[in-house]
Design an enzyme around this catalytic site. Sequence first.
Site, short mmCIF file in Angstrom:
data_model
loop_
_atom_site.label_atom_id
_atom_site.label_comp_id
_atom_site.label_asym_id
_atom_site.label_seq_id
_atom_site.Cartn_x
_atom_site.Cartn_y
_atom_site.Cartn_z
CD GLU A 228 -1.75 0.01 3.57
OE1 GLU A 228 -1.83 0.90 4.42
OE2 GLU A 228 -2.55 -0.96 3.53
N GLY A 229 2.05 1.19 -0.52
CA GLY A 229 2.92 2.36 -0.64
C GLY A 229 3.55 2.81 0.66
#
Lengths: 341, 341
Positions: A306-307
């Site tokens: 998710e970055g």
Amino acid sequence: MPDPIATLDEMRRILAMLPGPDLAARTAAVEREGQLTKPAGALGRLEAIAEWLATWQGRHPPDVRRPRTIVFAANHGVARRGVSAFPASVTQQMMANFAAGGAAVNQLCTAMDADLRVYELDLERPTADFTEGPAMTEEACARALAYGMMAIEPGVDLVALGEMGIANTTAAAALACALFGGTAADWVGPGTGVAGPALAAKTDAVAAAVAINRTAMTDPFEILRCVGGYELAAIAGAVMAARLARVPVLLDGYAATAAAAVLFAADPHALDHCLVGHCSAEPGHRRLLARIGQAPLLDLGMRLGEGSGATLAIGIVKAAAACHAGMATFAQARVSGPAAT
Amino acid sequence: MPDPIATLDEMRRILAMLPGPDLAARTAAVEREGQLTKPAGALGRLEAIAEWLATWQGRHPPDVRRPRTIVFAANHGVARRGVSAFPASVTQQMMANFAAGGAAVNQLCTAMDADLRVYELDLERPTADFTEGPAMTEEACARALAYGMMAIEPGVDLVALGEMGIANTTAAAALACALFGGTAADWVGPGTGVAGPALAAKTDAVAAAVAINRTAMTDPFEILRCVGGYELAAIAGAVMAARLARVPVLLDGYAATAAAAVLFAADPHALDHCLVGHCSAEPGHRRLLARIGQAPLLDLGMRLGEGSGATLAIGIVKAAAACHAGMATFAQARVSGPAAT
């Protein structure tokens, strides 16, 4: 997602015309670094990061005022083979969590004062199960690449790229194995936390995917089409568009790096405007980083996707830019330089 | 500097009565981590940092709203032996640079939204040249420790400790050698950038310091007195005061870690409320970290001192606190947990 008309050949052409480094900006950065009030080289990688920023933003001094984290989300047909600790429905549930501000990446973006954009790619229509044939048609793969390209908007000066997609470390392992060789076991790890029979199923799935698609995988873009996924193609597209727009990129963990590695395999300079934000605890990531010649900025045992790791690294890049732009020179501060020896 | 009445015996007594961990806060942190919307352990060290913060702030949830970087500065008699690439006058010149906002740590504090305080300890009166006898009298050493203790003020919730002092990597090497054994060459490195004859002079100075003070160095505080320096004693004092005030500490590079290691040598739990912000490029730092059992948060080849690496690490600790406090639980977000297996 929208429906831009694109083909993989167009993507190959875009890759071939990516701009090179801005050497004037780089030279200006190197010259300024040598005048700042510190022993030469004492800021270590922060100095190299400032030079990299100038080189790929194409201006001096470089600046990070509008960083953005972009998360692409998609679902994977291979999820039905029990390769993840979580059900595929979690991808959709996490979209609501991102929107409500409850996920890790929301907190990290706030902490780093970064913008967050999350893009879904047809969550209700997963890719085909790539253990039985190509994950995507050429049209679908090119569309996902083009979709990723459109996510790079004007004004952003640094982008962190991440993903959300249950089963996508399986796709990442298949990509890495097809791009760089080795066995499935070399590239497969626990992902969200699988072990025992689920881990064996995951390894089998990767081996099957690489075997069944072997003749179709004639180049890196075909590898992406056969054993990638929509969010991974979108990341590859975003990396190319960022280069065109002179936006330096921070890549997140295993899945994001594997997606970008498709471009590296096609052109070893394709990721020169990218740094890898962190080294994931997923064991394949370290191996992949060695293959693409990237040293991660952080190594904190994270493995969330998710970055999250790339977003955390925005702080390092901001700090590098701040030191480079804001420090006094020896002359300005009237500080003595090193003694002549 | 002011003149608090203190003795090294008082400092030994303070060290013996430092408070232990807040186990209730730690337990609350561990329980909450397990409920947040991520696979167990997926935030890696960020999870451990949140637990550490809760444990040593003594509250849950922990919070980092008022971080502060503290830089202690002093001069060293050993500087006259040509152990640094810079003249001793640079210590004073850098005070003006800090005050004017032109140093690296100024930019880093701004980037991390941290407060900065710089304290000078008698710059015009360096310690004695410790190659000829003890660097400090007992009174002067105790006073510097007490001065460092007073720098920990109420309301600060995380402190990054750093130093400025031409020749203080020589003192750091002497401290490490006296505390942990080995040869002078094991602990000496280029510092601000010395090589060749200057590096040999530095190694000789460390060897001479440890030899001439050997009989006097009967415990870690005596080692600090004999081969430390004012800013290093102040750091040791600040570490103790932070523990008493329940303020977690980030240590900077080689010199700051060597100062804190004095306390570790006296009590292996004395630094449990400290993390080391980064691993310096100074080779002795990695060796020292191994001896005190600390894994640095960052490893970016920095070797500047002035609290720069610890300040950069404030961003990591803030991010850990933000994730811990701000993320939704699985129940709140209605996200499915791992599939039962």
